[in-house]
Design an enzyme around this catalytic site. Structure first.
Site, mmCIF file in Angstrom:
data_model
loop_
_atom_site.group_PDB
_atom_site.id
_atom_site.type_symbol
_atom_site.label_atom_id
_atom_site.label_comp_id
_atom_site.label_asym_id
_atom_site.label_seq_id
_atom_site.Cartn_x
_atom_site.Cartn_y
_atom_site.Cartn_z
ATOM 1 N N ASN A 195 68.024 9.960 31.524
ATOM 2 C CA ASN A 195 68.828 11.046 31.610
ATOM 3 C C ASN A 195 68.646 12.053 30.265
ATOM 4 O O ASN A 195 68.195 11.551 29.315
ATOM 5 C CB ASN A 195 70.133 10.923 31.641
ATOM 6 C CG ASN A 195 71.212 12.174 31.609
ATOM 7 O OD1 ASN A 195 71.586 12.723 32.645
ATOM 8 N ND2 ASN A 195 71.769 12.498 30.320
ATOM 9 N N TYR A 199 73.940 17.235 23.536
ATOM 10 C CA TYR A 199 75.245 16.766 22.907
ATOM 11 C C TYR A 199 75.118 17.248 21.603
ATOM 12 O O TYR A 199 74.075 16.716 20.973
ATOM 13 C CB TYR A 199 75.476 15.440 23.234
ATOM 14 C CG TYR A 199 75.275 14.831 24.429
ATOM 15 C CD1 TYR A 199 75.980 15.262 25.531
ATOM 16 C CD2 TYR A 199 74.027 14.058 24.595
ATOM 17 C CE1 TYR A 199 75.879 14.964 26.982
ATOM 18 C CE2 TYR A 199 73.851 13.616 25.830
ATOM 19 C CZ TYR A 199 74.763 13.765 27.231
ATOM 20 O OH TYR A 199 74.498 13.695 28.288
ATOM 21 N N ARG A 200 75.926 17.911 20.770
ATOM 22 C CA ARG A 200 75.745 18.141 19.374
ATOM 23 C C ARG A 200 75.589 17.023 18.696
ATOM 24 O O ARG A 200 76.111 15.864 18.716
ATOM 25 C CB ARG A 200 76.791 19.233 18.892
ATOM 26 C CG ARG A 200 78.182 18.381 18.796
ATOM 27 C CD ARG A 200 79.220 19.294 18.377
ATOM 28 N NE ARG A 200 80.443 18.348 17.996
ATOM 29 C CZ ARG A 200 81.723 18.805 18.340
ATOM 30 N NH1 ARG A 200 81.976 19.597 19.388
ATOM 31 N NH2 ARG A 200 82.783 18.055 18.025
ATOM 32 N N TRP A 213 78.368 12.698 22.915
ATOM 33 C CA TRP A 213 78.313 12.755 24.131
ATOM 34 C C TRP A 213 79.848 12.550 24.601
ATOM 35 O O TRP A 213 80.432 11.688 24.435
ATOM 36 C CB TRP A 213 77.591 11.704 24.853
ATOM 37 C CG TRP A 213 77.314 10.357 24.290
ATOM 38 C CD1 TRP A 213 78.581 9.368 23.957
ATOM 39 C CD2 TRP A 213 76.343 9.535 24.080
ATOM 40 N NE1 TRP A 213 78.027 8.275 23.337
ATOM 41 C CE2 TRP A 213 76.753 8.408 23.520
ATOM 42 C CE3 TRP A 213 75.014 9.694 24.063
ATOM 43 C CZ2 TRP A 213 75.771 7.439 23.039
ATOM 44 C CZ3 TRP A 213 74.230 9.060 23.629
ATOM 45 C CH2 TRP A 213 74.562 7.745 23.134
ATOM 46 N N GLU A 305 66.335 14.677 34.855
ATOM 47 C CA GLU A 305 66.304 16.106 34.444
ATOM 48 C C GLU A 305 64.818 16.503 34.426
ATOM 49 O O GLU A 305 64.309 17.786 34.401
ATOM 50 C CB GLU A 305 66.981 16.411 33.107
ATOM 51 C CG GLU A 305 68.247 16.357 33.096
ATOM 52 C CD GLU A 305 69.185 15.162 33.527
ATOM 53 O OE1 GLU A 305 70.327 15.184 33.717
ATOM 54 O OE2 GLU A 305 68.453 14.197 33.364
ATOM 55 N N ASP A 354 83.544 25.596 18.375
ATOM 56 C CA ASP A 354 83.014 25.479 19.559
ATOM 57 C C ASP A 354 83.043 26.551 20.614
ATOM 58 O O ASP A 354 83.740 27.794 20.162
ATOM 59 C CB ASP A 354 83.663 24.370 20.251
ATOM 60 C CG ASP A 354 82.888 23.375 20.955
ATOM 61 O OD1 ASP A 354 81.828 23.589 21.624
ATOM 62 O OD2 ASP A 354 83.156 21.977 20.544
#
Length: 553
Positions: A195, A199-200, A213, A305, A354
């Protein structure tokens, strides 16, 4: 067209007049964010009084389309020789360019064509299928040797330090500097499926970061599967199953430490006992645009992906084995971070400004430990910023909306169109038009959407009839405010909500609302007459069309 790498993409942007090089010295702390935020909001509706033509517009608005240009910062304070690319996806045109199309609906049409493939009945039908078969052949990634991978030009197994890179501190109250555009690679320890997610990552020091995540993301499930495996008791499947249940319940899915003491009469399950157990992770920064975009696509976990990127590019993604972990990464990435998260180790992460327009508050998340850094010579650091919309991620979200409409229609065929308004920040509002065929169908559609992958986070769903253009928000507001009886037509339900929802009653769990703004039928208990909407007759419209130029208006 497929871009070979980030550098090929930058050349294309510059040639198309979509890139601005910034040579003035700027700081990666706050200053790049302020510049990019101003550029991102060029053309924002309501930002100032709108005049005719260029009247009332600033100079940048006269020169650039909404979203402004991509920015390449070439003089970063404290990081001589480094460059930062930002806002690369930040306009409708660039988003289409990134995916090699003139308009985003072309991707949706390609997906629809693949979904509607029928068994060929003769030679001519088989010949017509050849382009589709060739396209499918591009889905699968191609492994290359280390010597042929640009991301291996520099390999650092020791003495590496994340602080060498111009990682941004975006907003004043952020908990630190954050990697904001990473392609995070994990492998499911249960199935072996790969995968890539985005995610920051908060930088704690030169060798560790946070790994944000969110609970319902695929990489978080890989983390949980590693926890489940660690809670297995050999030779006693029944007790092992119970241990796995206890592990999930007591740790809130790996989100909190398990308390001391016995759990349900089972052998003690403690995260502390898992010390040394790891989930391997690799992070690619600065990939070709299709691969970067594929990391945010809400595809089923069964679809890798790398295959999504291959489909979008029309060309296989070249990948290479990592140096210290058993994972593959894009061979043409600018920077690759290799390492692991340790099961049972959580650390406070945040706050972070955010895409909701608010700061996400601190919470406990896994810690990413680096074991190796590889990168290209003079690597280009790719980043994004998020905040009050519209910003770069708004255009990425609209691309997801258009591309996955055909897939939604396969599951919910009565859907005509959807709109995720930018101000709704993806998960807060979805406008849906349907072909209504039976009583209560609008409510059926709401529940179907709430059961559909990442769409489960949608806080508010508004359903209108097929004659309402959901891309025209004003028209939708007109329908909603006129067509509903609030007590009758609004329904509430409870379920998972986005981790960024600060208003929910509990973290990750809260209520959602559906509004049925369709015309009400007698079969739904509505006995009053329903009026027709006002429309001019076609003959009058045609007559006025013919004389319009003469009116001088």
């Amino acid at each position: 067209m497929a871009y070979d790498d980030l550098r090929d993409w930058i050349k294309t942007l510059e040639k198309a007049g979509e890139l601005k090089r910034i040579k003035e010295e700027v700081s990666p702390e706050l200053e790049i964010t302020e510049i990019t935020d101003r550029v991102s909001k060029i053309g924002k509706t309501g930002s100032r009084e709108q005049g005719t033509g260029n009247r009332g517009k600033t100079e940048p608005e006269r020169r650039y389309a909404p979203g402004g240009p991509a920015l390449l910062f070439e003089n970063i304070k404290g990081h001589p020789g480094h460059k930062v690319l930002i806002n690369q996806f930040g306009s409708e045109r660039r988003m289409a360019m990134a995916l090699g199309v003139e308009r985003l609906d072309e991707i949706a049409e390609r997906i629809k064509g693949l979904m509607n493939v029928k068994a060929p009945e003769g030679l001519f039908d088989k010949l017509k299928m050849l382009p589709q078969l060739a396209e499918l052949g591009n889905l699968f990634p191609r492994t290359v040797n280390t010597k042929d991978a640009p991301c291996k030009e520099v390999i650092l197994r020791e003495g590496f330090d994340l602080n060498r890179f111009p990682i941004l501190k975006c907003w004043p109250h952020d908990g630190g500097r954050f990697i904001t555009l990473p392609c995070v690679h994990t492998r499911d320890p249960k199935t072996g499926k790969r995968n890539i997610g985005m995610y920051r990552m908060q930088v704690y020091d030169g060798q560790t970061t946070g790994m944000h995540w969110q609970r319902q993301k695929v990489a978080a499930e890989h983390f949980r599967n590693a926890l489940r495996a660690a809670a297995f008791w050999t030779g006693d499947e029944a007790r092992s199953a119970g241990a796995r249940v206890a592990m999930m319940a007591e740790s809130a899915g790996g989100a909190v430490a398990i308390p001391d003491g016995p759990i349900g009469g089972l052998p003690q399950v403690t995260l502390g006992n898992l010390k040394g157990s790891r989930l391997e992770v690799a992070v690619a920064i600065g990939t070709d645009p299709a691969l970067t975009f594929s990391a945010i696509v809400p595809a089923p976990p069964e679809v890798e992906e790398f295959m999504i990127a291959g489909f979008l590019r029309g060309k296989s993604v070249e990948i290479v084995k990592c140096e210290t972990v058993d994972l593959e990464v894009p061979a043409n990435a600018e920077i690759v971070l290799e390492g692991y998260v340790e099961l049972g180790e959580l650390r406070s992460e945040g706050p972070f400004g955010d895409h909701t327009g608010f700061y996400t508050l601190t919470d406990e998340y896994p810690v990413f430990h680096l074991t190796c850094i590889t990168h290209r010579k003079d690597p280009i650091y790719a980043a994004t910023i998020v905040g009050k919309p519209p910003m770069e991620d708004a255009w990425m979200g609209k691309a997801v909306e258009r591309i996955f409409l055909p897939a939604m229609k396969m599951t919910i065929p009565e859907i005509v169109d959807i709109n995720l308004p930018v101000e709704g920040v993806f998960h807060n509002l979805m406008l849906v038009s349907i072909r209504k065929s039976y009583p209560g169908q609008a409510r059926k559609v709401m529940n179907a959407i709430w059961s559909l992958g990442q769409a489960m986070f949608t806080k508010c769903i508004v359903v209108v009839d097929e004659d309402c253009d959901v891309q025209d928000v004003g028209e939708v507001v007109l329908r909603v405010t006129n067509n509903i009886d609030p007590e009758r037509d609004i329904q509430f339900t409870l379920g998972p909500v986005d981790s960024l929802d600060h208003a929910s009653r509990l973290p990750n769990y809260g209520s959602k609302m559906g509004i049925d703004a369709t015309r009400k039928w007698k079969a739904e208990g509505f006995e009053r007459p329903w009026p027709a909407m006002i429309e001019m007759d076609q003959a009058t419209r045609a007559k006025v069309d013919a004389i319009w130029e003469k009116l001088g208006i």
